[in-house]
Motif scaffolding. Structure first.
Motif, short mmCIF file in Angstrom:
data_model
loop_
_atom_site.label_atom_id
_atom_site.label_comp_id
_atom_site.label_asym_id
_atom_site.label_seq_id
_atom_site.Cartn_x
_atom_site.Cartn_y
_atom_site.Cartn_z
N MET A 1 2.13 1.67 8.48
CA MET A 1 2.33 3.08 8.16
C MET A 1 3.16 3.25 6.89
O MET A 1 4.08 2.49 6.64
CB MET A 1 3.04 3.73 9.35
N PRO A 2 2.82 4.24 6.06
CA PRO A 2 3.62 4.48 4.86
C PRO A 2 5.03 4.94 5.23
O PRO A 2 5.25 5.50 6.31
CB PRO A 2 2.88 5.61 4.13
N ALA A 3 5.97 4.76 4.31
CA ALA A 3 7.32 5.29 4.49
C ALA A 3 7.34 6.71 3.92
O ALA A 3 6.90 6.93 2.81
CB ALA A 3 8.32 4.42 3.74
N ALA B 1 -7.41 0.42 0.21
CA ALA B 1 -7.66 -0.80 1.00
C ALA B 1 -6.46 -1.73 0.91
O ALA B 1 -6.04 -2.33 1.91
CB ALA B 1 -8.92 -1.49 0.49
N ALA B 2 -5.90 -1.85 -0.29
CA ALA B 2 -4.73 -2.72 -0.46
C ALA B 2 -3.55 -2.20 0.36
O ALA B 2 -2.79 -2.99 0.93
CB ALA B 2 -4.36 -2.82 -1.93
N LEU B 3 -3.41 -0.89 0.44
CA LEU B 3 -2.29 -0.33 1.20
C LEU B 3 -2.39 -0.68 2.68
O LEU B 3 -1.36 -0.81 3.36
CB LEU B 3 -2.26 1.19 1.05
N LEU B 4 -3.61 -0.84 3.17
CA LEU B 4 -3.74 -1.20 4.57
C LEU B 4 -3.40 -2.66 4.81
O LEU B 4 -3.06 -3.07 5.91
CB LEU B 4 -5.15 -0.88 5.08
N ALA B 5 -3.50 -3.46 3.75
CA ALA B 5 -3.09 -4.85 3.88
C ALA B 5 -1.60 -4.99 3.59
O ALA B 5 -0.89 -5.71 4.29
CB ALA B 5 -3.90 -5.74 2.94
N SER C 1 0.98 8.28 -1.37
CA SER C 1 0.94 7.68 -0.03
C SER C 1 -0.49 7.68 0.51
O SER C 1 -1.34 8.45 0.07
CB SER C 1 1.88 8.42 0.92
N PHE C 2 -0.71 6.80 1.45
CA PHE C 2 -2.06 6.55 1.95
C PHE C 2 -2.80 7.82 2.33
O PHE C 2 -3.95 8.05 1.94
CB PHE C 2 -1.99 5.61 3.17
N GLY C 3 -2.12 8.69 3.09
CA GLY C 3 -2.78 9.89 3.61
C GLY C 3 -3.26 10.83 2.52
O GLY C 3 -4.19 11.60 2.75
N ARG C 4 -2.62 10.80 1.37
CA ARG C 4 -3.08 11.67 0.28
C ARG C 4 -4.11 10.98 -0.59
O ARG C 4 -4.98 11.63 -1.16
CB ARG C 4 -1.89 12.11 -0.56
#
Ligand code: HEM
Ligand code: HEM
Lengths: 243, 552
Positions: free
Chosen positions: A138-140, B98-102, B114-117
Motif C-alpha cells: 500500500m502507498p504511504a 506495475a513497478a509500484l506493485l512490486a 500515488s498508485f490510486g491516482r
C-alpha cells in the motif's frame, strides 16, 4: 433473414434504430427491475446516514483511488465469510452514491473494517503501511496528516446527497460544518450535537490524535471506523441463520 | 491545416473557440477555491492554443472547389499522431504502476504520484487516449473509403478530434489532482461528461451525414461496428454518469444511483465499455484493414452479420458477471452468466472470419509484420473472449474475481487484441495518409512485433500465475478446518510475478516507442531511396504529386 439484412444495410437510419433497439433490451430487463422489486434491498430500520466527517473521509477515499485496491463487498463464499465477516447485504450500501464495491483485491476487503483496529493504528498505517506491515504494497499517505480538512461546504455536500435520495434533515445540513468539527474534537462544544443528530453510538474521537487541527487524516479514519457499522443487519442475518 | 477550412468554417471555428475559452474562464470564476477552477484554466488554455493555430493560418487562401473530389484526411493524420503520443505516455504510466506493485516506495511523497491516482491515468490514457484517438482517426478514414464520399465538412471532424482530446486532458489531469467519480472507466466528473456528450453528438452527425451522401448502396460491415461503437457508448455514458454536482462551483458530484442499482449500472457500463469501445470499434478496424492489407475479401458475409448482431444484442446482458456472489439478486447474475457463455459464438465467429480471410495469404503473413500484427490481434481476440466466457461461469469467477487473473484477462484483450490491431492498422494507414511508398523501416516493425508479442506473453502469464495462486491460497484450509494462509502470505507469493509483469510491460512499452519513432521518421523524411529496409516492398520513386501542392 439475410435478404432482410441486405435491405437493412442500405438504410442508414434503419441501421441506427436497429442498433439502438437491439442494444437497449438487455440493460432494460436487468436494471429497471432492480428499482422496483422490493426484495432487491433488505429492510434495515437501524441504518444511519454518514456523518459529515465520515462523508468527507469517504470522498478522500474516492479521491485517492483506494477503491482500486480494496473491495467493500464480501461475497457469499465460506472462505470470505470466515476471513472478513458476514457477507455484505445490498442494504449496507444503500446510501453509497456511488457504491464502492470494488473489483480487485490488491489489499484485503474492508467492508467490515470498522472497529477492528484502533485510531492510532490507522494513523500510523496510513502514514507508512510498511512500518506496521513490512510486506504491504500500500502507498504511504503522509499528506493526509499535512492537509487540513475542508469543512466549510459540507452542508452543500449533504444537500446534494439529499437530492439523490439520502434522508439528511435540514438540521443536519445546517450543522454539517459544526458536526464535522465536533466529531473530531470530543471536548469541544460542537461534539454533543453529533450524537444528538446521528445517534449515541457515533464515534466521536480525536481521530488523528491532534486536537489543534482538523486534518484529512481525521476524516479518513472516521470513515474507516464506520465501515460495516451503519447497520447491524448483516450480523443479525448471520445470527438468525446460526440459530 | 487551416488552409483546408473555408472562410466560413474559419469564422465558425473562431466562434467555437471563443465560446470554449469563455466557458473555461467562467469555470475558473465560479469554481474559485475549488479544483474546478484549475480545470477552467486548462480549458481556457487549450482553447487559446488552438486559437493560435487557427489565427496563424487565418489568411491562407481558401481551398478550391475541387476538394470534393478528394478525401479529407487531415484530422486522421493528427489523430494517428495523438494516438501514439497518448499510447507511449499511458503505457509508461502503466509500467510505473506495475513497478509500484512490486516496489511500493518507488514514488515521491506527493499525492499526485500515488498508485490510486496514477492507475486511472493509465487506464483512461490507454483506453481513451490511445484507443479512442485511433478509433476516431481510423473511423474517418474507413468511413470515406467505404462510402466513397468525402466527410460532410472540414470543421466538424476537427471539433470531434480536438474536443475529444480536451476531454482526455481533463480526465488525466483531473486524476492527478484527485478529481474522480470512482466509477471504473467513467471517472471524469460531470462537466467533462457533459462536454463528451456534445462531442459525441457531433461525431454521430458526421457519420450519418456522410452515410447519407454515400455512393455505395450498401453500408460496409466496418461501419456497422463503428456506428454501434458511437451509438451504444453514448447510451452507456449518459446513463452511467447521471449525477448531481455539489454546486456548479464544485467539481465533485454524487452519483444518482446508489448501492446495488449503482453497481449493476456501473458494470452494465463497464462491461459494455469493453464491448463497444474496446471491441466493436476495433472490430471495425479489423474488418477494413485486415482484408485490405491481405488483399482478400472478408471470408464470409453471413458470419459478419451473425457476429455483429450477436455482439450488439448479447453483450448488453453480460455485465452482471462482474457481480457474481455479491448482493446483486441471483437471477441477474444467472442471466449475465448465460449470456456471457453464448457470447462466445459471435465472438469466435468474428475471430474466425478474420483468420479465414487470411487463408490463402499466409505467405504474406509470414513476410509482412504489419499483417502479422492483425493476425495476432484476431488470435488474441479469440483467446480473450474464450477466457472471458470461462471466467463468467459463477464457479470459475469465485476463484478469479478480485485477483490478478482478471488483470491478466484484461491485458490479454488490451495488449493482445486492442493494441495489436491498433498498431497493425496504423502501420497500414500511415504510408497511405502521408503518401509514402512504405514505412521508414520494415525491420523496426518486425522488432516491434516481437517486443509486443513477448511483452504480452510475459505479462499475461505472470498475471495468470499470480491470480490463480492468490485465488487458491485464499480458499485453502488446513487439517483443522481453518484458513491456511493470511492475506499477507499471498502478497509474498505474488511478488516475483509482479516483477515479471513489470518487465513484460517494459518490453511492450519499448515496442510502442519503436512504433512512434518509425512513424515519425516515415512522416518527416521524404522516403528511403535505397535502404534495404524498404526493398522488400514495392518502392515508387518519391516524385512530387498533386497532393503536395494542395497546401498541406
Ligand atoms: C506497457 C503496457 C502496460 C502495462 C505495464 C500495464 C500495467 C497495468 C497495471 C499495473 C494495472 C493495474 C493492475 C492492478 O491494479 O492490479 C493495469 C490496469 C489496467 N490496464 Fe494496463 N498496462 C499496460 C497496457 C495497457 C493497455 C494497452 C491497455 C488497454 C488498451 C490497458 C488497460 C488496462 C485496464 C483496462 C486496466 C484495469 C484493469 C482492471 O480494473 O481490472 N493496459 N495495467
Ligand atoms: C466474450 C467476451 C468476453 C467475456 C464474456 C468477458 C468476461 C469477463 C469477465 C467474467 C471478467 C471478470 C469480471 C470480474 O470478475 O470482476 C472480465 C473482466 C474484464 N474484461 Fe472481459 N470478457 C470478454 C472479452 C473481453 C475483451 C475482448 C476485452 C478487451 C480488452 C475485455 C476486457 C475486460 C476488462 C477491462 C475487464 C476488467 C474489468 C474490471 O474489473 O475493471 N474482455 N471480462
Amino acid at each position: 433473414m439475410f435478404n432482410f439484412h441486405y435491405r437493412l444495410e442500405r438504410n442508414a437510419m434503419g441501421l441506427v434504430l436497429a442498433i439502438i433497439v437491439v442494444a437497449s433490451i438487455g440493460g432494460l430487463i436487468e436494471i429497471a427491475p432492480l428499482f422496483t422489486i422490493d426484495e432487491t434491498v433488505e429492510d434495515a430500520p437501524d441504518m444511519r446516514v454518514y456523518t459529515p466527517l465520515e462523508l468527507a473521509g469517504r470522498n478522500i477515499y474516492i479521491r485517492e483511488g483506494c477503491y482500486a485496491c480494496h473491495s467493500q463487498m464480501i461475497r457469499t463464499l465460506r472462505d470470505e465469510v470466515e476471513r472478513y465477516g458476514p457477507y455484505s447485504l445490498a442494504v449496507e450500501s444503500k446510501y453509497d452514491h456511488p457504491m464502492l464495491w470494488g473489483s480487485k483485491r490488491t489489499g484485503p476487503d474492508i467492508a467490515r473494517l470498522g472497529g477492528k483496529y484502533s485510531n492510532e493504528w490507522h494513523v500510523a498505517h496510513l502514514y507508512n503501511p510498511r512500518d506496521l506491515v513490512p510486506e504491504s504494497k500500500m502507498p504511504a499517505y503522509r499528506w493526509l496528516l499535512r492537509n487540513s480538512l475542508e469543512i466549510d461546504d459540507l452542508g452543500e455536500h449533504l444537500a446534494a446527497m439529499r437530492a439523490v435520495g439520502v434522508p439528511y434533515t435540514d438540521e443536519m445540513i445546517e450543522n454539517a460544518t459544526a458536526d464535522a468539527y465536533g466529531q473530531a474534537n470530543p471536548d469541544s462544544g460542537q461534539a454533543a450535537g453529533v450524537a444528538e443528530r446521528y445517534g449515541d453510538a457515533t464515534n466521536v474521537s480525536l481521530f488523528d490524535g491532534k486536537p489543534e487541527t482538523l486534518t484529512e487524516m481525521d476524516a479518513v479514519v472516521a470513515y474507516l471506523q464506520i465501515l460495516g457499522r451503519l447497520t447491524d443487519a448483516a450480523r443479525q442475518a448471520e445470527q438468525a441463520k446460526v440459530e | 491545416m487551416v488552409a483546408q477550412l473555408t472562410a466560413l468554417e474559419r469564422t465558425y471555428a473562431a466562434i467555437i473557440l471563443v465560446v470554449v475559452i469563455c466557458v473555461g474562464v467562467a469555470m475558473a470564476v465560479v469554481g474559485r477555491g475549488d479544483l474546478l477552477a484549475v480545470h477552467g484554466w486548462i480549458v481556457a488554455a487549450y482553447g487559446m492554443a488552438v486559437m493560435v493555430v487557427l489565427l496563424r493560418g487565418i489568411d491562407a487562401s481558401e481551398p478550391w472547389e475541387e476538394r470534393f473530389r478528394e478525401y479529407y484526411d487531415d484530422p486522421t493524420r493528427v489523430g494517428i499522431i495523438l494516438s501514439l503520443i497518448w499510447g507511449v505516455i499511458a503505457m509508461a504510466v502503466g509500467v510505473w504502476v506495475a513497478a509500484l506493485l512490486a516496489w511500493p516506495d518507488l514514488t515521491f511523497d506527493a499525492a499526485w504520484a500515488s498508485f490510486g491516482r496514477l492507475r486511472p491515468v493509465h487506464t483512461s490514457g490507454v483506453i481513451f487516449g490511445f484507443g479512442g484517438n485511433a478509433l476516431i482517426a481510423t473511423s474517418f478514414h474507413v468511413l470515406q473509403r467505404t462510402t466513397r464520399a468525402r466527410l460532410p465538412d472540414q470543421l466538424s471532424p476537427w471539433f470531434v478530434l480536438l474536443g475529444y482530446n480536451l476531454f482526455c486532458v481533463m480526465a488525466a489531469t483531473g486524476y492527478f489532482m484527485g478529481m474522480t467519480q470512482s466509477k471504473e472507466y467513467a471517472e471524469p466528473e460531470w462537466y467533462a461528461d457533459l462536454w463528451l456528450v456534445v462531442v459525441w453528438v457531433v461525431y454521430f452527425l458526421i457519420y450519418i451525414r456522410t452515410l447519407a451522401r454515400r455512393r455505395e448502396p450498401h453500408i460496409y460491415v466496418a461501419n456497422w461496428y463503428y456506428m454501434a461503437f458511437i451509438l451504444v457508448v453514448a447510451i452507456l455514458h449518459i446513463v452511467n454518469n447521471l449525477a448531481v454536482p455539489v454546486s456548479i462551483g464544485h467539481a465533485k458530484s454524487y452519483a444518482l444511483f446508489s448501492g446495488v442499482q449503482d453497481a449493476m449500472t456501473q458494470w452494465w457500463y463497464g462491461h459494455n465499455a469493453v464491448a463497444f469501445f474496446l471491441t466493436a470499434g476495433f472490430l471495425g478496424m479489423l474488418y477494413y484493414y485486415l482484408p485490405k492489407r491481405a488483399g482478400r475479401p472478408i471470408y464470409s458475409y453471413r458470419m459478419s452479420i451473425i457476429s455483429f448482431w450477436g455482439i450488439t444484442f448479447m453483450y448488453m446482458w453480460a455485465g452482471s458477471h462482474h457481480l457474481h456472489y455479491t448482493a446483486l439478486p441471483h437471477w441477474v447474475q444467472t442471466l449475465g452468466m448465460v449470456f456471457s457463455l453464448v457470447l462466445l459464438v459471435p465472438s469466435w465467429a468474428s475471430a474466425g472470419n478474420a483468420l479465414l480471410t487470411l487463408n490463402g495469404a499466409w505467405h504474406k503473413v509470414r513476410d509482412d509484420a504489419v499483417l502479422r500484427f492483425m493476425m495476432l490481434a484476431a488470435i488474441f481476440y479469440g483467446i480473450a473472449t474464450f477466457e472471458g466466457s470461462f471466467m463468467a461461469i459463477r464457479a470459475v469467477n469465485s476463484l478469479s474475481h478480485y485477483t490478478d487473473w482478471t488483470v491478466g484477462h484484461v491485458h490479454a484483450g488490451a495488449l493482445g487484441w486492442v493494441a495489436m490491431i491498433t498498431f497493425g492498422s496504423l502501420y497500414a494507414l500511415v504510408p497511405w495518409m502521408w503518401k509514402r511508398p512504405a514505412l521508414y523501416s520494415a525491420k523496426l516493425v518486425e522488432v516491434h512485433f516481437w517486443l509486443a508479442l513477448s511483452g504480452t506473453v510475459v505479462y499475461v502469464f505472470s498475471m495468470w500465475n499470480s491470480g490463480i495462486i492468490q485465488g487458491l491460497m485464499w480458499r485453502t484450509y488446513d487439517q483443522n478446518g481453518t484458513l491456511a494462509y493470511s492475506f499477507l502470505d499471498t502478497l509474498v507469493a505474488m511478488h516475483p510475478y509482479y516483477i515479471a509483469r513489470t518487465f513484460g510491460g517494459l518490453l511492450f512499452l519499448a515496442g510502442a516507442v519503436v512504433a512512434f519513432y518509425n512513424v515519425w521518421m516515415t512522416i518527416s523524411r521524404p522516403a528511403p531511396i535505397d535502404e534495404g529496409a524498404a526493398a522488400d516492398l514495392p518502392v515508387e520513386p518519391p516524385a512530387p504529386r498533386a497532393w503536395a501542392q494542395a497546401g498541406e
